[in-house]
Motif scaffolding. Sequence first.
Motif, PDB file in Angstrom:
ATOM      1  N   VAL C 732       0.837  -1.198   0.000  1.00 35.74           N
ATOM      2  CA  VAL C 732       0.000   0.000   0.000  1.00 35.74           C
ATOM      3  C   VAL C 732       0.872   1.248   0.000  1.00 35.74           C
ATOM      4  O   VAL C 732       0.664   2.187  -0.764  1.00 35.74           O
ATOM      5  CB  VAL C 732      -0.951  -0.029   1.220  1.00 35.74           C
ATOM      6  CG1 VAL C 732      -1.571   1.347   1.453  1.00 35.74           C
ATOM      7  CG2 VAL C 732      -2.045  -1.041   1.009  1.00 35.74           C
ATOM      8  N   LEU C 733       1.902   1.237   0.854  1.00 33.78           N
ATOM      9  CA  LEU C 733       2.785   2.403   0.933  1.00 33.78           C
ATOM     10  C   LEU C 733       3.512   2.645  -0.389  1.00 33.78           C
ATOM     11  O   LEU C 733       3.615   3.759  -0.872  1.00 33.78           O
ATOM     12  CB  LEU C 733       3.815   2.195   2.047  1.00 33.78           C
ATOM     13  CG  LEU C 733       3.307   2.387   3.474  1.00 33.78           C
ATOM     14  CD1 LEU C 733       4.318   1.825   4.472  1.00 33.78           C
ATOM     15  CD2 LEU C 733       3.072   3.871   3.754  1.00 33.78           C
ATOM     16  N   GLU C 734       4.015   1.564  -0.946  1.00 33.91           N
ATOM     17  CA  GLU C 734       4.786   1.711  -2.187  1.00 33.91           C
ATOM     18  C   GLU C 734       3.920   2.171  -3.342  1.00 33.91           C
ATOM     19  O   GLU C 734       4.368   2.895  -4.216  1.00 33.91           O
ATOM     20  CB  GLU C 734       5.457   0.375  -2.552  1.00 33.91           C
ATOM     21  CG  GLU C 734       6.713   0.140  -1.742  1.00 33.91           C
ATOM     22  CD  GLU C 734       7.455  -1.092  -2.211  1.00 33.91           C
ATOM     23  OE1 GLU C 734       6.809  -1.979  -2.815  1.00 33.91           O
ATOM     24  OE2 GLU C 734       8.660  -1.179  -1.961  1.00 33.91           O
ATOM     25  N   SER C 867       9.114   8.675   3.869  1.00 41.64           N
ATOM     26  CA  SER C 867       9.076   9.456   2.627  1.00 41.64           C
ATOM     27  C   SER C 867       7.665   9.952   2.363  1.00 41.64           C
ATOM     28  O   SER C 867       7.469  11.036   1.831  1.00 41.64           O
ATOM     29  CB  SER C 867       9.626   8.629   1.469  1.00 41.64           C
ATOM     30  OG  SER C 867       8.617   7.892   0.836  1.00 41.64           O
ATOM     31  N   LYS C 868       6.666   9.173   2.789  1.00 35.28           N
ATOM     32  CA  LYS C 868       5.291   9.642   2.633  1.00 35.28           C
ATOM     33  C   LYS C 868       5.005  10.840   3.544  1.00 35.28           C
ATOM     34  O   LYS C 868       4.263  11.740   3.190  1.00 35.28           O
ATOM     35  CB  LYS C 868       4.305   8.507   2.986  1.00 35.28           C
ATOM     36  CG  LYS C 868       4.209   7.435   1.923  1.00 35.28           C
ATOM     37  CD  LYS C 868       3.469   7.958   0.698  1.00 35.28           C
ATOM     38  CE  LYS C 868       3.394   6.900  -0.377  1.00 35.28           C
ATOM     39  NZ  LYS C 868       4.733   6.562  -0.928  1.00 35.28           N
ATOM     40  N   LEU C 869       5.660  10.860   4.694  1.00 34.90           N
ATOM     41  CA  LEU C 869       5.431  11.952   5.638  1.00 34.90           C
ATOM     42  C   LEU C 869       6.268  13.183   5.292  1.00 34.90           C
ATOM     43  O   LEU C 869       6.264  14.152   6.031  1.00 34.90           O
ATOM     44  CB  LEU C 869       5.745  11.488   7.067  1.00 34.90           C
ATOM     45  CG  LEU C 869       4.840  10.374   7.613  1.00 34.90           C
ATOM     46  CD1 LEU C 869       5.258   9.988   9.034  1.00 34.90           C
ATOM     47  CD2 LEU C 869       3.367  10.834   7.627  1.00 34.90           C
ATOM     48  N   ALA C 882      24.251   0.680  16.545  1.00 35.18           N
ATOM     49  CA  ALA C 882      23.296   0.906  15.472  1.00 35.18           C
ATOM     50  C   ALA C 882      22.588   2.215  15.740  1.00 35.18           C
ATOM     51  O   ALA C 882      22.114   2.439  16.848  1.00 35.18           O
ATOM     52  CB  ALA C 882      22.294  -0.241  15.390  1.00 35.18           C
ATOM     53  N   ALA C 883      22.536   3.082  14.750  1.00 32.63           N
ATOM     54  CA  ALA C 883      21.940   4.391  14.968  1.00 32.63           C
ATOM     55  C   ALA C 883      21.099   4.774  13.768  1.00 32.63           C
ATOM     56  O   ALA C 883      21.567   4.756  12.635  1.00 32.63           O
ATOM     57  CB  ALA C 883      23.022   5.432  15.216  1.00 32.63           C
ATOM     58  N   PHE C 884      19.854   5.069  14.035  1.00 30.95           N
ATOM     59  CA  PHE C 884      18.953   5.499  12.959  1.00 30.95           C
ATOM     60  C   PHE C 884      18.478   6.895  13.252  1.00 30.95           C
ATOM     61  O   PHE C 884      18.200   7.244  14.397  1.00 30.95           O
ATOM     62  CB  PHE C 884      17.757   4.543  12.849  1.00 30.95           C
ATOM     63  CG  PHE C 884      18.158   3.183  12.373  1.00 30.95           C
ATOM     64  CD1 PHE C 884      18.149   2.877  11.019  1.00 30.95           C
ATOM     65  CD2 PHE C 884      18.532   2.187  13.287  1.00 30.95           C
ATOM     66  CE1 PHE C 884      18.509   1.617  10.584  1.00 30.95           C
ATOM     67  CE2 PHE C 884      18.904   0.930  12.843  1.00 30.95           C
ATOM     68  CZ  PHE C 884      18.892   0.642  11.494  1.00 30.95           C
ATOM     69  N   GLN C 885      18.400   7.698  12.216  1.00 32.54           N
ATOM     70  CA  GLN C 885      17.894   9.046  12.404  1.00 32.54           C
ATOM     71  C   GLN C 885      16.618   9.214  11.602  1.00 32.54           C
ATOM     72  O   GLN C 885      16.610   9.024  10.382  1.00 32.54           O
ATOM     73  CB  GLN C 885      18.925  10.069  11.951  1.00 32.54           C
ATOM     74  CG  GLN C 885      18.447  11.494  12.167  1.00 32.54           C
ATOM     75  CD  GLN C 885      19.554  12.489  11.875  1.00 32.54           C
ATOM     76  OE1 GLN C 885      19.877  12.740  10.734  1.00 32.54           O
ATOM     77  NE2 GLN C 885      20.126  13.035  12.926  1.00 32.54           N
ATOM     78  N   VAL C 886      15.577   9.561  12.324  1.00 34.32           N
ATOM     79  CA  VAL C 886      14.314   9.860  11.650  1.00 34.32           C
ATOM     80  C   VAL C 886      14.211  11.371  11.570  1.00 34.32           C
ATOM     81  O   VAL C 886      14.369  12.052  12.578  1.00 34.32           O
ATOM     82  CB  VAL C 886      13.120   9.287  12.439  1.00 34.32           C
ATOM     83  CG1 VAL C 886      11.810   9.713  11.806  1.00 34.32           C
ATOM     84  CG2 VAL C 886      13.221   7.785  12.522  1.00 34.32           C
ATOM     85  N   SER C 887      13.991  11.896  10.369  1.00 32.10           N
ATOM     86  CA  SER C 887      13.861  13.344  10.282  1.00 32.10           C
ATOM     87  C   SER C 887      12.515  13.690   9.679  1.00 32.10           C
ATOM     88  O   SER C 887      11.965  12.963   8.838  1.00 32.10           O
ATOM     89  CB  SER C 887      15.006  13.916   9.447  1.00 32.10           C
ATOM     90  OG  SER C 887      14.912  13.460   8.125  1.00 32.10           O
ATOM     91  N   LEU C 888      12.029  14.823  10.116  1.00 29.30           N
ATOM     92  CA  LEU C 888      10.696  15.246   9.713  1.00 29.30           C
ATOM     93  C   LEU C 888      10.745  16.743   9.513  1.00 29.30           C
ATOM     94  O   LEU C 888      11.358  17.452  10.300  1.00 29.30           O
ATOM     95  CB  LEU C 888       9.710  14.892  10.845  1.00 29.30           C
ATOM     96  CG  LEU C 888       8.251  14.725  10.484  1.00 29.30           C
ATOM     97  CD1 LEU C 888       8.086  13.526   9.556  1.00 29.30           C
ATOM     98  CD2 LEU C 888       7.462  14.509  11.767  1.00 29.30           C
TER      99      LEU C 888
END
Lengths: 70, 122, 896
Positions: C732-734, C867-869, C882-888
């Motif tokens: 659905v997202l894709e 990417s949708k947001l 392990a490091a993830f960055q969520v940006s908005l």
Amino acid sequence: MDAARLLPILGLFLFMMPLLRQTGGPAATAGIVVYIFAVWFVLIILAGLLSRRLHRANGALVEDGQEDDG
Amino acid sequence: MGRDVLLIEDEPNIIEAIRFILSRDGWHVQTHSDGKSAYEKVLDMRPDVVILDVMLPGRSGFEILRDIRGGGETAALPVLMLTAKGQTKDREMAESLGASRFMTKPFSNTDVLSTVRDLVGA
Amino acid sequence: MIPFDILVAVCVAYVVVLFLVAFFAERRASAGKVGWLRSPLVYTLSLSVYCTAWTFYGAVGYAARSGLEFLTIYLGPTLVLVGWWWMLRKLVRIGKTQRITSIADLISSRYGKSNTLGVIVTLLAVVGTTPYIALQLQSVTLSFSVFAQADSEAWQPTDLNATALWVAAGLALFTVLFGTRNLDANERHHGVVTAIAVEAVVKLVALLAVGIFVIWGVAGGLGDMADRIAASPIAETQFNGGRWVGLTFLAGAAIFTLPRMFQVLVVENADERHLATASWAFPLYLCLMSLFVVPIAVIGLATQPPGSNPDLFVLTVPLSFDRDGLATLAFLGGFSSATSMVIVAAIALSTMVSNHIVMPLWLSWQNTGATVSGDVRKVVLTARRISIAGVLVLGYLYFRLTGGSAALASIGLISFTGVAQVLPALIGGIFWRGATKRGAVAGLLVGFFLWAYTLFLPSFGAGSVMSASLLADGPWGIGWLRPQGLFGVAGMDPLIHAMFWSMSLNSFAFFAVSLSGFPSPMERLQGAQFVNVFEHSSAAQSWTHGMAEAEDLLMMSQRILGPDKAQALFQRAAAAQGKVGFLPDTTPAFLERLERELAGSVGAATSHAMVGQIVGRSSVSVEDLMAVADETAQMMEYSNQLEAKSEELSRTARQLREANEKLTELSIQKDAFLSQISHELRTPMTSIRAFSEILMDGGDLSEADMTKYSSIIHEEAIRLTRLLDDLLDLSVLENGQVTLNAQPGNLTDLIDRAVAATGSLDGSGNLRITRSRATEDVALVTDTDRLCQVFINLIANAQKYCDADAPQLWIKVRQLGPNVAVDFIDNGNGIPKRSQDIIFEKFSRLSDRNAAGGAGLGLAICREIMSKLGGGITYLPGQGGAAFQVSLPLAKAKAA
């Protein structure tokens, strides 16, 4: 080829030499005759040598004279 | 006539199931989950049958099969290959590498059992 | 003294021999055995038409009168021949490539195939040559009269005219017979040339014989001869520098501007290499010819009675010593000199007259066009024959009118000066591309007029054409216009005076008019062809459109070239175009070749006009060139378009290739994806099925086992469901079908929710989460559920994969420019560098530790959501785990 171009100029110069002689006398005239014919023969010999050399050196300078007329 | 089976598989529940099915029939089942050391395990244990999964961590089942067929002592070892991918090219790959049998997951328990029996001629 | 009859008989016999020589040469040539006929020797000997009766008889007379000056007449040509590399070579090459038929044709062809120029040069040549021909007739009759005087019974002085007439008629016959056998004037006249070569030998031998006789027969050898020369009046003659230079120049010019010389030098030339031989051989010939002139003159002056004609010493000296045989030989030598000149001059002039005067007239008279009627061949031949007769008649008339009074030498020099007027146009034409037709016309007319006014007309003597008062005082009494004292220049030698003014004003007019205008397109084309003949030896590109009917052209060509030759030509052209039959496409190349072939018969201008009548255009106009230019432009545009098109095509092809690669890649990805899906689905199903069967079999299963196996089935079923959910979610997202449910929220709340959902809040998991609540207070407007799902996924991953002994997760919130960034950093080993690129791809499980039931879709889903947001999710390397960055985007958040 340059020699071929220079030859007539040399000839012209030599043939015009008698003009430089202001004194004309009977003896001078005979001398001039001898002189001119001598120059003449030298020119002929030089031209002959040149034409032979041009011939040999540059066989392609002349194409075959005839177009094929069938 | 040995009844030693080496099961090379990384999915714990599937290991559990196959071990149960074969053990009930009197086979001695040893298991191994790591692709990299699987061939050493084969050489070490000298099983009568190998059941080999394709998708393994470290090394694929196909590569292990190639080792088995390439090694002089294990070249004739019966190998039953299992895969969950189930694509035609996997079957062809397995056959070309000399797998004795090839089965797609999910399988029927009786099929696994009879195939293993078959392979050792029991 | 030999009887006159015998002399006539010898003369006739000699002529017969010449006829036979010409006849057999012609026979040999037509049988294809040209061999020696085309040797450099024959070529060189044929050049000896330069030595006419004027030379043979006149040189001695000249020497007797003016001393050594006669030598200039040979020195000029010697220099030009020796310097053949400068000009003769170029002339001969041009003559060949352009199929030049005469000097008039050369000038006409060079200046845009202008017939006006052709006519002017032809008239100039005719006017200049006619006295010369008369001179030859005169010398022959005079030489006859020498013998006749001794045999007066058989000869009356009035018969002189009759002799001249007979000689003229005989020469006309010979010339017509051997000079007009071939229509193609550009072909060699083998018969004529061979006969002339024979005559050349005769005259040289005769003169040498007389010279040897004079030195060793009359005088007492060389020493005595030298003494006699010194004692003779010749030695007393003044040496005139101006005349010496001027005459050398004139003679040098004459060697290629005299129509007959141009004929043998250029038109009859069979091979350029012959020129190289002639460059020394012809000067040698000239040298030998003049070797004994002075001795003969000296002896003649000494032995002959005062008042006798020195022009005839060559004959009279042997006669007076009763050497009949030698005298006869000398007579034949003089006869040879005269006849060869007349024959060649007649051929050259008749070619000019027929090509430049008769044919254009005939063509314009036949205004219906060359195709329709008449045998052109016959017309041309007839024209040429009549022209030959006409030229000889003119010569005869001139001889009759002047009464043979003037000294031979002066006629010769007048003629030289006349034809030398062509020189500026000729030299300018082959060395200077800027020379124009108008310039050539102007120069020629000025030169022609001045020559006539200052030299030619006065030569008739005061009171004949020009009145004595005009000569003495100028027209209307204007002194500075006196013919022999132009612009107040007085006391100059009349010849040099005329030469100086005519040549300088001719050249001035030529250059001035050329510079003041622009050459027409046709002149430009021809000019380039002539000036750069060695660079490109092809004829002018003159036909731009092939609209002519090949059949018409064939009909016309047959009339000019003869059926066999024309058909062969057309057949060859057709074959060259890959066609069968006689009718080639009338391409410009073919028309050009045809025109050149025809030019060999009728001259460039006429040929151009004839083809033009059929093709429908007679010259290259500016419009034509514009059309060519347009065509070229169109071609260029077209090719540009093609280029653009092909670029477009290759671009399309590239795009297609890229698309194809993408598709192939997609297909591979799809296969891989399906394979992964299959694996992920089948694995739990395998367990489910296996344990189901175990349970179904019943048997001796313990209660614990049954419970265990049932729970496995349950667990695997859940795993399967979750997988299907993830797949659907991702799909659905894709596909972009997801509808975002934007609502206000606070980051603190969201993180709280996520931590709670993963069960980490109550400490049931062993992951310790460190937060900084002060920074988390950020208001957001976004799909909070989706954002929370991302956070849950990241926290769950840390729970699953953090391999530290005391797993810890820091959640840090920062503002990065317009964005708010939420970092999830654990204290595990992190993700190897090589894998950092692929962790967001589907099914990219880095290990088999899927105990948590992850199918490797979590991060892929996170990426899609972010990417949708309007934000993103990246892996942060170098954070110690392990490091993830969520940006908005914050802007969006604040806007709410």
